[in-house]
Design a protein around this motif. Structure first.
Motif, mmCIF file in Angstrom:
data_model
loop_
_atom_site.group_PDB
_atom_site.id
_atom_site.type_symbol
_atom_site.label_atom_id
_atom_site.label_comp_id
_atom_site.label_asym_id
_atom_site.label_seq_id
_atom_site.Cartn_x
_atom_site.Cartn_y
_atom_site.Cartn_z
ATOM 1 N N ASP A 75 -3.658 11.651 35.151
ATOM 2 C CA ASP A 75 -2.624 10.774 35.044
ATOM 3 C C ASP A 75 -1.505 11.747 35.678
ATOM 4 O OD1 ASP A 75 -1.881 9.629 32.268
ATOM 5 O OD2 ASP A 75 -2.593 11.913 30.638
ATOM 6 N N ALA A 76 -0.398 12.192 34.310
ATOM 7 C CA ALA A 76 0.807 12.726 34.565
ATOM 8 C C ALA A 76 1.739 11.666 35.964
ATOM 9 C CB ALA A 76 0.615 13.629 35.172
ATOM 10 N N PRO A 77 1.478 9.800 35.303
ATOM 11 C CA PRO A 77 1.817 9.156 36.664
ATOM 12 C C PRO A 77 3.247 9.368 36.941
ATOM 13 C CG PRO A 77 2.342 8.365 34.135
ATOM 14 C CD PRO A 77 1.344 9.347 33.838
ATOM 15 N N ASP A 78 4.329 9.990 35.914
ATOM 16 C CA ASP A 78 6.012 10.142 37.046
ATOM 17 C C ASP A 78 5.238 11.580 38.144
ATOM 18 O OD1 ASP A 78 6.530 9.119 34.838
ATOM 19 O OD2 ASP A 78 6.428 10.258 33.318
ATOM 20 N N MET A 80 -7.059 17.456 44.145
ATOM 21 C CA MET A 80 -6.835 16.607 42.002
ATOM 22 C C MET A 80 -5.401 17.814 42.119
ATOM 23 S SD MET A 80 -10.515 16.715 40.622
ATOM 24 C CE MET A 80 -10.113 15.585 39.490
ATOM 25 N N VAL A 81 -4.687 16.481 40.837
ATOM 26 C CA VAL A 81 -3.155 17.028 39.630
ATOM 27 C C VAL A 81 -3.965 16.869 38.793
ATOM 28 C CG1 VAL A 81 -1.170 17.220 39.468
ATOM 29 C CG2 VAL A 81 -1.512 17.479 41.827
ATOM 30 N N ALA A 82 -3.568 17.756 37.963
ATOM 31 C CA ALA A 82 -3.750 17.470 36.461
ATOM 32 C C ALA A 82 -2.452 17.849 35.807
ATOM 33 C CB ALA A 82 -4.735 17.412 35.219
ATOM 34 N N GLY A 83 -1.323 17.465 34.859
ATOM 35 C CA GLY A 83 0.013 17.800 34.928
ATOM 36 C C GLY A 83 -0.410 18.659 33.202
ATOM 37 N N GLU A 84 -1.307 18.633 32.632
ATOM 38 C CA GLU A 84 -0.645 18.901 30.979
ATOM 39 C C GLU A 84 -2.279 19.273 30.874
ATOM 40 O OE1 GLU A 84 0.164 15.312 27.864
ATOM 41 O OE2 GLU A 84 0.919 15.261 30.012
ATOM 42 N N THR A 85 -2.338 20.018 29.621
ATOM 43 C CA THR A 85 -3.740 19.912 28.647
ATOM 44 C C THR A 85 -4.593 18.681 29.195
ATOM 45 O OG1 THR A 85 -3.091 21.753 27.333
ATOM 46 C CG2 THR A 85 -4.723 21.236 26.813
ATOM 47 N N SER A 86 -4.368 17.917 28.353
ATOM 48 C CA SER A 86 -5.560 16.340 28.205
ATOM 49 C C SER A 86 -6.028 16.348 29.377
ATOM 50 C CB SER A 86 -4.783 15.245 27.361
ATOM 51 O OG SER A 86 -3.769 14.900 28.186
ATOM 52 N N GLY A 87 -4.813 16.145 30.477
ATOM 53 C CA GLY A 87 -5.230 15.728 31.760
ATOM 54 C C GLY A 87 -6.576 17.054 32.381
ATOM 55 N N ASP A 88 -6.300 18.395 31.870
ATOM 56 C CA ASP A 88 -6.835 18.869 31.794
ATOM 57 C C ASP A 88 -8.468 19.551 31.898
ATOM 58 O OD1 ASP A 88 -8.350 22.232 32.967
ATOM 59 O OD2 ASP A 88 -7.609 22.543 31.233
ATOM 60 N N MET A 89 -8.058 19.102 30.727
ATOM 61 C CA MET A 89 -9.125 18.462 30.164
ATOM 62 C C MET A 89 -10.596 17.490 29.935
ATOM 63 S SD MET A 89 -10.631 17.866 25.487
ATOM 64 C CE MET A 89 -9.044 17.443 25.188
ATOM 65 N N LEU A 90 -9.585 16.283 31.006
ATOM 66 C CA LEU A 90 -10.155 14.819 30.998
ATOM 67 C C LEU A 90 -10.835 15.449 33.167
ATOM 68 C CD1 LEU A 90 -8.020 12.051 30.219
ATOM 69 C CD2 LEU A 90 -10.218 12.369 29.091
ATOM 70 N N ALA A 91 -9.683 16.016 33.297
ATOM 71 C CA ALA A 91 -10.331 16.413 34.829
ATOM 72 C C ALA A 91 -12.125 17.134 35.026
ATOM 73 C CB ALA A 91 -8.986 17.141 35.723
ATOM 74 N N GLY A 92 -11.215 17.611 34.178
ATOM 75 C CA GLY A 92 -12.533 19.385 34.127
ATOM 76 C C GLY A 92 -14.271 18.178 33.775
ATOM 77 N N LEU A 93 -14.193 17.521 33.050
ATOM 78 C CA LEU A 93 -14.978 17.009 32.971
ATOM 79 C C LEU A 93 -15.778 15.592 33.579
ATOM 80 C CD1 LEU A 93 -14.477 15.510 28.985
ATOM 81 C CD2 LEU A 93 -16.018 17.077 29.687
ATOM 82 N N LEU A 94 -14.601 14.996 34.643
ATOM 83 C CA LEU A 94 -14.942 14.325 35.746
ATOM 84 C C LEU A 94 -15.599 15.171 36.596
ATOM 85 C CD1 LEU A 94 -14.778 12.115 37.347
ATOM 86 C CD2 LEU A 94 -12.096 12.278 37.803
ATOM 87 N N LEU A 95 -14.921 16.960 36.320
ATOM 88 C CA LEU A 95 -14.903 17.572 37.853
ATOM 89 C C LEU A 95 -16.670 17.771 37.681
ATOM 90 C CD1 LEU A 95 -12.187 20.226 38.478
ATOM 91 C CD2 LEU A 95 -13.358 18.851 40.440
#
Length: 372
Positions: free
Chosen positions: A88-91, A1-16
């Motif tokens: 997220d972090a599409p770029d 998994m890759v989450a590139g910023e705070t908001s992505g980390d939060m979403l990924a944490g909930l998914l995990l």
């Protein structure tokens, strides 16, 4: 998994959390932040390395970011995972996903890029990159299906985490605020570049508010990497004891406040889920602004306005985001309780639309990908 910023980390944490409930022995690694680490995630690089927004702002960090992506791609191809999830972090993620998928690694992209708002060219990149897309807004799967992209609506994880009726009194008690206090939450963003461009304007606006309404209180949630910087800005602002810089606690700040002055981004949707009136602001490098404006498909940039299809909250962007204008827009909310009541009804309806069993729906979709 890759989450590139705070908001992505939060979403990924909930998914995990949902993934671990279904597969207790799951091993996860890549790039992530504190919320993911709390779920046993192993981060090979600090998440802050990827936390850049804008075209010009990324240039000083571009070589390092591209190097990280090359190293990560090589590592994952040499030791293929059962699945790669780009959050997220599409770029950063879409190019990485495309390379991994070409090597036979299954890929899921979590959070559809905002191709319906700006940068429509990303839809072709998404088609190449992802075996499946987990969408957080209900209209997105149909849009992606028109382009031959498999997708599922899983709801927004935060809509299940944030209560439909937040407890303002309890939040204020935890922050040492009185029920009769007028409280403004300042959220100038989590990235260093955001704070550089908008942070001082927020603090200057707060100083104007305090002069016009003595006794007003301010709370500033800060991610660990930016807390010292924001504390220094708060001390220099002349706000004295009227301001608190918090260690994270953005949800507590939103629950406690009367109004939030907030940088455009995922946090604006969180504020909407907390049913709080807000003033959305943003400022960036002028050249980045011109480039983004050319790609914009809708008249709004804030998620609450985009999802509502109208300006339900004000947006003060670029040169319009002056401290005086920001302060006045906050006062306009405080002086209009009837507007706030109407807004809260809109936000409650939005909340119920986005509230789904995200963990179950997302893991169902992921299981099908793994079995295909």
């Amino acid at each position: 998994m890759v989450a590139g910023e705070t908001s992505g980390d939060m979403l990924a944490g909930l998914l995990l959390e949902g993934l671990r409930a279904r597969w207790p022995d799951l091993q996860t690694q890549g790039i992530g932040g504190p919320a993911m680490l709390a779920q046993g995630f192993q981060s090979w690089w600090p998440q802050e390395k990827l936390a850049v927004r804008g075209y010009i702002e990324v240039l000083p960090r571009l070589w390092e970011i591209l190097s990280i992506r090359r190293q990560l791609r090589k590592r994952l191809i040499e030791q293929p995972p059962a699945l790669f999830v780009g959050v997220d972090a599409p770029d950063f993620n879409l190019g990485l996903e495309a390379g991994l998928r070409a090597q036979g690694i299954k890929t899921v992209h979590f959070v559809c890029p905002s191709v319906w708002a700006w940068r429509p060219e990303k839809i072709e990149k998404l088609k190449v990159a992802a075996d499946h897309v987990l969408c957080i807004f209900p209209f997105e799967p149909e849009l992606l299906a028109q382009h031959g992209i498999a997708a599922s609506y899983v709801g927004h994880p935060l809509a299940s985490v944030i209560p439909v009726e937040p407890d303002r009194a309890a939040a204020r008690l935890k922050l040492g605020l009185n029920n009769e206090d007028t409280v403004v939450a300042l959220l100038p963003g989590s990235r260093s570049s955001e704070i550089a461009y908008i942070g001082q304007r927020f603090f200057d606006a707060a100083a104007q508010l305090l002069r016009r309404r003595p006794g007003m209180r301010f709370v500033v949630p800060a991610v660990p990497a930016q807390r010292e910087r924001l504390q220094a800005m708060a001390q220099a602002s002349g706000l004295g004891d009227s301001i608190q810089v918090l260690a994270g606690q953005s949800h507590l700040a939103m629950a406690a406040c009367d109004v939030t002055l907030i940088a455009s981004g995922t946090a604006t949707l969180e504020a909407a889920l907390f049913k709080r009136p807000m003033v959305i602001a943003y400022n960036m490098h002028p050249m980045s602004w011109r480039m983004m404006k050319r790609k914009q498909l809708q008249p709004w940039v804030g998620l609450p306005n985009i999802l509502s299809g109208e300006f339900v909250v004000p947006e003060l962007l670029q040169d319009a985001a002056t401290p005086t204008a920001l302060a006045q827009s906050v006062l306009d909310w405080l002086d209009s309780p009837e507007r706030i009541e109407v807004l809260q009804q809109r936000f409650q309806a939005l909340h119920l639309t986005l509230k789904r069993d995200t963990a179950q729906l997302a893991t169902d979709a992921i299981e099908k990908i793994l079995e295909s």
